[in-house]
Design a protein around this motif. Structure first.
Motif, mmCIF file in Angstrom:
data_model
loop_
_atom_site.group_PDB
_atom_site.id
_atom_site.type_symbol
_atom_site.label_atom_id
_atom_site.label_comp_id
_atom_site.label_asym_id
_atom_site.label_seq_id
_atom_site.Cartn_x
_atom_site.Cartn_y
_atom_site.Cartn_z
ATOM 1 N N TYR A 178 0.633 -1.112 -0.015
ATOM 2 C CA TYR A 178 0.091 -0.186 -0.071
ATOM 3 C C TYR A 178 0.796 1.178 -0.068
ATOM 4 O O TYR A 178 0.581 2.214 -0.863
ATOM 5 C CB TYR A 178 -0.975 -0.054 1.340
ATOM 6 N N SER A 179 1.895 1.179 0.765
ATOM 7 C CA SER A 179 2.561 2.312 0.865
ATOM 8 C C SER A 179 3.813 2.624 -0.362
ATOM 9 O O SER A 179 3.805 3.660 -0.798
ATOM 10 C CB SER A 179 3.645 2.238 2.160
ATOM 11 N N VAL A 217 -5.446 3.064 5.681
ATOM 12 C CA VAL A 217 -5.250 1.565 5.850
ATOM 13 C C VAL A 217 -3.840 1.491 6.592
ATOM 14 O O VAL A 217 -3.915 0.546 7.287
ATOM 15 C CB VAL A 217 -5.032 1.125 4.357
ATOM 16 N N ILE A 218 -2.755 2.200 6.314
ATOM 17 C CA ILE A 218 -1.423 1.782 7.092
ATOM 18 C C ILE A 218 -1.147 2.671 8.188
ATOM 19 O O ILE A 218 -0.455 2.380 8.864
ATOM 20 C CB ILE A 218 -0.310 1.966 5.957
ATOM 21 N N GLY A 219 -1.838 3.776 8.397
ATOM 22 C CA GLY A 219 -1.855 4.582 9.489
ATOM 23 C C GLY A 219 -0.418 5.528 9.762
ATOM 24 O O GLY A 219 0.224 5.302 8.519
ATOM 25 N N PHE A 220 -0.428 6.253 10.335
ATOM 26 C CA PHE A 220 0.845 6.975 10.744
ATOM 27 C C PHE A 220 1.718 6.444 11.855
ATOM 28 O O PHE A 220 1.569 6.622 13.091
ATOM 29 C CB PHE A 220 0.499 8.597 11.264
ATOM 30 N N THR A 221 2.357 5.887 11.151
ATOM 31 C CA THR A 221 3.689 5.073 12.158
ATOM 32 C C THR A 221 4.990 5.452 11.821
ATOM 33 O O THR A 221 5.158 6.083 10.789
ATOM 34 C CB THR A 221 3.385 3.539 11.987
ATOM 35 N N THR A 222 6.012 4.931 12.645
ATOM 36 C CA THR A 222 7.374 5.249 12.580
ATOM 37 C C THR A 222 7.813 4.666 11.051
ATOM 38 O O THR A 222 8.554 5.343 10.235
ATOM 39 C CB THR A 222 8.298 4.749 13.356
ATOM 40 N N GLU A 223 7.135 3.543 10.709
ATOM 41 C CA GLU A 223 7.701 2.922 9.394
ATOM 42 C C GLU A 223 6.855 3.633 8.095
ATOM 43 O O GLU A 223 7.572 3.619 7.050
ATOM 44 C CB GLU A 223 6.924 1.488 9.375
ATOM 45 N N THR A 224 6.076 4.568 8.236
ATOM 46 C CA THR A 224 5.344 5.378 7.227
ATOM 47 C C THR A 224 6.018 6.583 7.110
ATOM 48 O O THR A 224 5.629 7.507 6.401
ATOM 49 C CB THR A 224 3.877 5.357 7.331
ATOM 50 N N THR A 225 7.105 6.954 7.736
ATOM 51 C CA THR A 225 7.697 8.321 7.625
ATOM 52 C C THR A 225 8.172 8.725 6.317
ATOM 53 O O THR A 225 7.752 9.882 6.098
ATOM 54 C CB THR A 225 9.067 8.445 8.443
ATOM 55 N N GLU A 241 5.133 18.144 12.172
ATOM 56 C CA GLU A 241 5.418 17.999 13.231
ATOM 57 C C GLU A 241 4.802 17.104 14.295
ATOM 58 O O GLU A 241 5.360 16.636 15.454
ATOM 59 C CB GLU A 241 4.867 19.540 13.835
ATOM 60 N N ARG A 242 3.596 16.575 13.821
ATOM 61 C CA ARG A 242 2.917 15.638 14.614
ATOM 62 C C ARG A 242 3.786 14.172 14.316
ATOM 63 O O ARG A 242 3.813 13.422 15.181
ATOM 64 C CB ARG A 242 1.663 15.466 13.880
ATOM 65 N N GLN A 243 4.143 13.916 13.017
ATOM 66 C CA GLN A 243 4.806 12.810 12.946
ATOM 67 C C GLN A 243 6.272 12.697 13.642
ATOM 68 O O GLN A 243 6.632 11.617 14.295
ATOM 69 C CB GLN A 243 5.387 12.579 11.365
ATOM 70 N N GLY A 300 9.462 6.224 19.450
ATOM 71 C CA GLY A 300 10.041 5.177 18.929
ATOM 72 C C GLY A 300 10.684 5.762 17.544
ATOM 73 O O GLY A 300 11.238 4.801 16.578
ATOM 74 N N LEU A 301 10.673 7.033 17.270
ATOM 75 C CA LEU A 301 10.939 7.453 15.895
ATOM 76 C C LEU A 301 12.642 7.633 15.887
ATOM 77 O O LEU A 301 13.042 8.064 16.889
ATOM 78 C CB LEU A 301 10.464 8.767 15.745
#
Length: 593
Positions: free
Chosen positions: A277-278, A311-319, A344-346, A351-352
């Motif tokens: 997806y990403s 679908v994939i959300g806002f996570t460290t992996e989606t940076t 700024e939210r990211q 864990g980033l």
């Protein structure tokens, strides 16, 4: 040893022979005995060489290795029949174990006696149970340029043990590098396709075909085979995901999207569902950026971004995707504050990694340049540089900071920073730094005032911000106020690039022709001519004109960085490139369902 080697390299064979003889006497290594023999042969002292070989044969119990050297000695004296007898004796004396066959064959190979090396391995194949020597014989056939037999040995090796796939791939890459007329890949593909049809149960053959398609950057065929193989035996998700990544990194955007679509269709339980997806969203964004303005549908892309994050959300992996989305919002939809809030939210996510946070900060600085908050951008760039002094991100941001200095009209300061970056370990950054540094140097050295150059830098700043109309007006003002300035060809080139960005190819041709006709021997002469050839070939379907332009580059600009590519394109347009390199369909392909 070092002294002997030095004498040998300088062809003082008499002194080298004495030392090699001493080294062999103390070490017992036949390598040094060979070098000693080479010295005697170079001096023409064949009689002494023969005596020494006979002496060593008595000591080493008729070692077949020494018969190879004796045969070589006789061959140097043009005693071909006698040499063949010694080579035959060597083969007759070899012991019945794998190591001795390999050592004897290597001795023949070292003396370029490929036929006898082949005979050695074939004897071993007959004498030893379960030792086919496929890999070793393939190497011999490569030296003999007997590619058909080489292919068969490698394919038999794979048939016997499919875990040899990596070994065969590595060996074929070596063979391809030795290919002079680019015919070897086509021959190998034909042999492989025939094998797949004959023995469809050898799955490694299908993997090898997919690998070959990837080497040729034929991602569509590679994907078709990968999907078919996955439907047949399963467990192909990892290969398809990897193929998508490789295609994405080699301008195979459409194929990458199709690969990701296939993985998405497998459902949420698939191992690569979120990555697909990403990855697909990144490819859609790249397609959007590469399209002319008139074909862009920013609201459609925004909806696709939002659907993807649902679908994939806002996570460290989606940076990385968050960075793309923020750039899209700021630079293509003018939603600057929304983009800043997103970044700024990211950055506040737990864990980033430090590197991810600095990448987000780097994008934030770019957006502040867009916002015309240049000092805030400088502050952010400086923070990223301080935290990344020894990695590629640090150099990338140093280049951005230097370019920002150029945008602001601080030309001497910017050039000093760029000169440091010319030594960057990243070739791309070093080349970009060199190009901008040379551009500044050439255009401030000839003028007593930097007014025109500062205006040009302002136009480049507008282009960075995607404010194309302002960039165009600024370039117009340079053309009208400074009509005899050295920047005039650069003005034409920027205008041509702006028109290409908008899909106005016919209009861009006019400006490139001005450079070709009026500024042919300035720095942009070959750039303009190559770009003009590309437009004729790929956009305006004027193949003859394109071919002539590429040909002209070869004669007018023999030192240009475009020479190799221009030659390749000229040959292709003239029909001189083999069919398989023109991405023609294969005559036949296996069905692996």
């Amino acid at each position: 040893m070092q002294l002997a080697n030095q004498y040998y390299r300088s062809q003082d064979f008499e002194k080298a022979a004495v030392l090699y003889q001493e080294i062999y006497a103390s070490s017992g290594s036949l390598h040094y005995f060979n070098l000693y023999l080479n010295c005697l042969i170079e001096m023409g002292n064949f009689e002494q060489a023969e005596k020494d070989i006979e002496k060593q044969l008595r000591k080493r119990n008729n070692d077949p290795y020494l018969y190879v050297q004796w045969g070589y000695l006789l061959k140097q004296q043009n005693l071909l029949e006698a040499a063949t007898e010694k080579f035959d004796q060597a083969i007759q004396l070899v012991s019945n174990n794998k190591t001795d066959y390999i050592q004897l064959a290597n001795a023949f190979l070292s003396r370029r006696e490929y036929e006898f090396a082949q005979q050695t391995y074939q004897l071993g194949r007959n004498k030893l149970n379960n030792e086919a020597f496929h890999y070793e014989l393939a190497r011999v056939y490569l030296y003999q340029r007997n590619y058909e037999l080489m292919f068969q040995e490698y394919l038999e090796l794979l048939k016997d043990d499919e875990t040899n796939l990596g070994r065969v791939q590595s060996s074929m890459l070596t063979a391809f590098r030795m290919d002079v007329d680019n015919s070897l890949r086509d021959e190998f593909r034909t042999a492989l396709l025939r094998r797949i049809q004959q023995t469809p149960n050898v799955i490694a053959y299908n993997h090898l075909l997919i690998w070959l398609f990837v080497q040729e950057k034929r991602f569509s065929q590679a994907l078709r085979q990968s999907i078919a193989l996955d439907k047949r035996i399963g467990e192909g998700d990892g290969q398809i995901a990897n193929l998508a990544r490789v295609a994405a990194g080699n301008d195979g955007v459409d194929e990458a999207i199709r690969a990701y679509d296939y993985l998405i269709e497998k459902g949420t339980e698939g191992e690569f569902y979120q990555e697909a997806y990403s990855g697909k969203m990144q490819m859609l964004y790249r397609q959007f950026v590469d399209q002319p303005k008139e074909y862009r549908h920013s609201e459609v892309l925004k909806d696709q971004f939002e659907e993807t994050f649902k679908v994939i959300g806002f996570t460290t992996e989606t940076t990385p995707l968050v960075i793309d989305y923020a750039h899209f919002l700021a630079f293509y939809q003018n939603r600057i504050e929304e983009a800043i809030q997103l970044l700024e939210r990211q950055m506040k996510l737990g864990g980033l990694s430090v590197l991810n946070r600095d990448q987000l900060k780097n994008e934030l600085a770019d957006i502040h340049v867009l916002k015309d908050d240049l000092w805030e951008a400088i502050l952010l760039y400086s923070q990223v540089i301080d935290a990344n002094k020894n990695n590629p991100l640090g150099d990338e941001v140093k280049l951005k900071k230097a370019r920002l200095g150029y945008f602001m009209g601080n030309l001497s300061w910017a050039q000093a920073q760029l000169d440091v970056l010319k030594a960057s370990t990243s070739k791309l950054i070093a080349n970009d730094a060199l190009e901008l540094s040379v551009f500044i140097s050439n255009n401030i050295a000839l003028d007593t005032t930097t007014a025109a150059m500062e205006l040009f830098a302002k136009a480049d700043l507008y282009s960075f911000r995607n404010q194309d109309s302002l960039a165009w007006l600024t370039l117009d003002s340079i053309e009208s106020k400074y009509s005899y300035n050295s920047l005039l060809d650069d003005v034409y080139f920027r205008k041509a690039k702006a028109l290409i960005k908008q899909g106005e190819y016919n209009q861009s041709v006019g400006f490139l022709m001005k450079i070709k006709d009026e500024f042919a021997y300035d720095l942009l002469g070959d750039d303009a001519m190559f770009l003009l050839g590309e437009i004729y070939e790929t956009q305006l379907n004027k193949k003859e004109e394109a071919a002539e332009l590429f040909k002209e580059i070869l004669t007018r600009y023999p030192g240009s960085i475009y020479v190799e590519e221009a030659r390749s394109r000229y040959r292709r347009l003239r029909g001189e490139v083999p069919v398989e390199q023109q991405e023609e369909p294969l005559q036949f392909e296996p069905e692996v369902y």
